[in-house]
Motif scaffolding. Structure first.
Motif, mmCIF file in Angstrom:
data_model
loop_
_atom_site.group_PDB
_atom_site.id
_atom_site.type_symbol
_atom_site.label_atom_id
_atom_site.label_comp_id
_atom_site.label_asym_id
_atom_site.label_seq_id
_atom_site.Cartn_x
_atom_site.Cartn_y
_atom_site.Cartn_z
ATOM 1 N N MET A 1 23.084 4.253 28.910
ATOM 2 C CA MET A 1 23.818 3.714 28.158
ATOM 3 C C MET A 1 23.477 3.726 26.333
ATOM 4 N N PRO A 2 25.173 3.686 25.781
ATOM 5 C CA PRO A 2 24.572 4.428 23.803
ATOM 6 C C PRO A 2 23.836 4.019 23.533
ATOM 7 N N GLU A 3 22.985 4.460 22.292
ATOM 8 C CA GLU A 3 21.328 3.949 21.561
ATOM 9 C C GLU A 3 22.150 2.659 21.426
ATOM 10 N N THR A 4 23.620 2.475 20.626
ATOM 11 C CA THR A 4 24.049 1.207 20.068
ATOM 12 C C THR A 4 23.979 0.086 21.046
ATOM 13 N N HIS A 5 23.996 0.139 22.191
ATOM 14 C CA HIS A 5 23.582 -0.906 23.080
ATOM 15 C C HIS A 5 21.910 -1.246 23.021
ATOM 16 N N ARG A 6 20.983 -0.399 22.463
ATOM 17 C CA ARG A 6 19.759 -0.635 22.470
ATOM 18 C C ARG A 6 19.352 -1.337 21.304
ATOM 19 N N GLN A 7 19.563 -0.743 20.127
ATOM 20 C CA GLN A 7 20.088 -1.206 19.347
ATOM 21 C C GLN A 7 20.063 -2.696 19.066
ATOM 22 N N ILE A 8 21.218 -3.216 19.832
ATOM 23 C CA ILE A 8 21.502 -4.491 19.700
ATOM 24 C C ILE A 8 20.423 -5.722 20.077
ATOM 25 N N VAL A 9 19.952 -4.952 21.697
ATOM 26 C CA VAL A 9 19.020 -5.645 21.787
ATOM 27 C C VAL A 9 17.889 -5.873 21.407
ATOM 28 N N GLU A 10 17.211 -4.208 20.533
ATOM 29 C CA GLU A 10 16.768 -4.347 19.636
ATOM 30 C C GLU A 10 16.713 -5.422 18.361
ATOM 31 N N LEU A 11 17.645 -5.936 17.744
ATOM 32 C CA LEU A 11 17.654 -6.587 17.091
ATOM 33 C C LEU A 11 17.782 -7.920 17.545
ATOM 34 N N LEU A 12 18.348 -8.294 18.672
ATOM 35 C CA LEU A 12 18.165 -9.962 18.748
ATOM 36 C C LEU A 12 16.977 -10.260 19.261
ATOM 37 N N ASP A 13 16.018 -9.808 20.137
ATOM 38 C CA ASP A 13 15.192 -10.052 20.790
ATOM 39 C C ASP A 13 14.106 -10.623 19.164
ATOM 40 N N GLU A 14 13.741 -12.247 19.620
ATOM 41 C CA GLU A 14 12.345 -12.854 18.993
ATOM 42 C C GLU A 14 11.450 -12.458 19.511
ATOM 43 N N ARG A 15 11.096 -12.146 20.963
ATOM 44 C CA ARG A 15 9.865 -12.076 21.545
ATOM 45 C C ARG A 15 9.201 -10.084 20.899
ATOM 46 N N ASP A 16 9.577 -9.585 20.263
ATOM 47 C CA ASP A 16 9.232 -8.418 20.559
ATOM 48 C C ASP A 16 8.647 -7.701 21.557
ATOM 49 N N ARG A 17 9.556 -7.515 22.315
ATOM 50 C CA ARG A 17 8.801 -6.785 24.218
ATOM 51 C C ARG A 17 9.796 -6.042 24.578
ATOM 52 N N PRO A 18 8.841 -5.435 25.437
ATOM 53 C CA PRO A 18 9.142 -3.906 25.474
ATOM 54 C C PRO A 18 10.898 -3.600 26.173
ATOM 55 N N ILE A 19 10.996 -2.382 25.283
ATOM 56 C CA ILE A 19 12.653 -1.947 26.357
ATOM 57 C C ILE A 19 12.195 -1.088 27.455
ATOM 58 N N LEU A 20 12.500 -1.308 28.373
ATOM 59 C CA LEU A 20 13.033 -0.622 29.587
ATOM 60 C C LEU A 20 13.373 -0.182 30.336
ATOM 61 N N PRO A 21 14.063 1.299 29.919
ATOM 62 C CA PRO A 21 15.859 1.960 30.534
ATOM 63 C C PRO A 21 15.296 2.493 31.991
ATOM 64 N N LEU A 22 16.037 1.963 32.956
ATOM 65 C CA LEU A 22 15.994 2.164 34.447
ATOM 66 C C LEU A 22 17.018 3.804 34.377
ATOM 67 N N SER A 23 16.094 4.373 35.672
ATOM 68 C CA SER A 23 17.195 5.050 36.011
ATOM 69 C C SER A 23 17.941 4.875 37.331
ATOM 70 N N ALA A 24 18.639 5.128 37.529
ATOM 71 C CA ALA A 24 19.706 5.340 38.438
ATOM 72 C C ALA A 24 18.590 5.313 40.262
#
Length: 492
Positions: free
Chosen positions: A274-297
């Motif tokens: 996914m583009p970097e902007t997609h991750r930016q949205i997740v980081e913006l909205l997450d209220e729990r400071d969770r780790p973000i884990l990109p998954l390969s195919a």
């Protein structure tokens, strides 16, 4: 194999055996395909594959596919027909006959259930956060006046919104499928209207498995290898890299992942393409400071998986021969997502005050659904005080700021226009599109007007070109029509 070789030799002899450049097998297969004989086509393409590998025959099919992709697609077509007739075991056997040639795993049969159904028998936890409710059909405005649409109006019964958890689940990044035991958990496939949906999980080129659906059961390819994760929240799936799909189908789930009913220690799992902007949205909205884990195919097994729904019943496409399904987006969910984004930006000191800006969105960097006279329209509008915006070059925060502070937005009905969800409530939006009356006009209207902005469509003239999906045809819109729309809404 020896039997196929004998057929190959016979076919070449009948064609006069022109040697390496003999195209007869490809043409025989193509003729079978055009005649609707999928099995004859598959057998002929298998022969052509042997000719390619052993005798130097033709490498691609008449329509440019590789032989392997053509065989796979025809097999999926055959298996879908069998599955729809409830003949799942026969479909399973059919796949077995050619899967080794294509390097595919065996198919397993699963019962299709919704997340709510899956949790009802004690195999998971389901907490409803927003109940089912009736929503209104949007009123669509065209510059030319009312038109008779040929699409089917989406359901006005908005589905419940929830957070659910399931243990020991097998998933496939870039896909919406969740397998648990002998069940496929998939709200879209379990929906009463699923018969109209052309489900693309396991069919699209970027999918890492094969799958077919029918008669409330599915056949899904078993992966040769899997990785295992302890836990995760499912923010990956079909078309997650497409901005329009991402913003409408995935981002609203963050409302429910932020709910106290959702575990705070589960990482948020996204697709790695996914583009970097997609991750930016997740980081913006997450209220729990969770780790973000990109998954390969790679097929991924979760010991525990958290899932949340799409806001409405939204098939990727309608099945062939059926009217286009024009999904209607619930304003309450999209308005909640909008409010969450704006509140987070305001808390960071982003200035979101209306500025009176007038912007025109460029789509020059895209190959499909091009506004062919975009340069002309931009030239006319810049003389009227409009500024040109290229959304794909901006961060998510900058995009939201521009859209929210603008009073007037002109642009092609595309993923870029989806950001009008973040408009201020006094904004006016002019959407340019081709003339196809099956386009999802209701969907765009319900989506954009969740911000209380007003939307008017200008239908241009479709320009015939290379074969593409009718939604993505190129088109032209007279600049005078755009100026007329601006005058009509008393903006200038």
């Amino acid at each position: 194999m020896e039997g196929l070789l004998q057929e190959l030799r016979a076919a070449k002899a009948a064609a006069g055996d022109h040697g390496q450049n003999d195209p007869s097998l490809i043409h025989i297969a193509w003729d079978y395909e055009l005649a609707g004989d999928a099995e004859g086509a598959v057998r002929s393409y298998l022969l052509a594959r042997i000719a390619r590998d052993q005798l130097g025959g033709q490498a691609l099919t008449i329509d440019g596919d590789t032989l392997e992709r053509k065989i796979r697609n025809l097999r999926i077509l055959q298996m879908n027909a069998l599955a729809e007739a409830g003949r799942h075991e026969e479909a399973q056997t059919l796949h077995e006959r050619t899967r080794h040639v294509l390097g595919l795993g065996p198919l397993r049969i699963y019962d299709i259930v919704s997340a709510r159904q899956a949790a009802a028998d004690g195999q998971g936890e389901y907490r409803e956060l927003l109940g089912a409710r009736r929503i209104a059909e949007p009123e669509i405005a065209f510059l030319e006046g009312p038109v008779a649409l040929t699409s089917a109006c989406g359901s006005l019964d908005a589905p419940p919104q929830y957070i659910a958890r399931f243990k020991d689940c097998l998933t496939f990044p870039r896909s919406n499928l969740v397998l648990q035991g002998n069940r496929l958990i998939y709200d879209l496939a379990a929906h009463p209207l699923s018969g109209i949906a052309d489900i693309k999980d396991g069919v699209n080129p970027d999918q890492i498995m094969t799958a077919v659906y029918g008669a409330k059961r599915a056949l899904v390819e078993e992966p040769a290898e899997t990785r295992t994760l302890d836990a995760g929240l499912m923010m990956f799936g079909l078309q997650s890299k497409n901005y329009g799909h991402w913003l409408l189908e995935f981002v609203p789930r963050m409302l429910w992942f932020n709910d106290p009913a959702c575990p705070a220690d589960f990482p948020i799992c996204i697709d790695d393409h996914m583009p970097e902007t997609h991750r930016q949205i997740v980081e913006l909205l997450d209220e729990r400071d969770r780790p973000i884990l990109p998954l390969s195919a790679q097929a991924t097994r979760f010991r525990e998986l958290g899932v949340a729904p799409v806001p409405t019943f939204f098939p990727f496409d309608s099945r062939p021969g059926m009217p286009v399904y024009d999904a209607i987006w619930p304003k309450d969910v999209l308005a909640g997502m909008r409010r969450a984004v704006l509140d987070r930006l305001a808390s960071r000191g982003v200035d979101l005050r209306p500025s009176g800006r007038k912007i025109v969105l460029s789509r020059r960097g895209f190959a499909q659904r091009q506004l062919l006279n975009e340069a002309e329209i931009i030239e006319v509008l810049t003389r009227q005080g409009f500024e040109v915006v290229y959304p794909e070059t901006l961060s998510f925060v900058d995009q939201v700021k521009i859209y929210h502070t603008a009073d007037t937005i002109v642009g092609s009905a595309s993923s870029a226009l989806t950001n009008c969800i973040f408009c201020n409530h006094q904004a006016q939006v002019i959407a340019l599109i081709h003339e196809n009356l099956s386009f999802n006009f209701r969907g765009y209207t319900s989506m954009i007007e969740s911000s209380q902005a007003r939307l008017v469509f200008i239908r241009g003239t479709t320009v015939a070109g290379e074969a593409v999906h009718h939604f993505h045809a190129n088109y032209r819109v007279p600049a005078a029509q755009v100026l007329k729309a601006i005058d009509r809404i008393h903006i200038l």
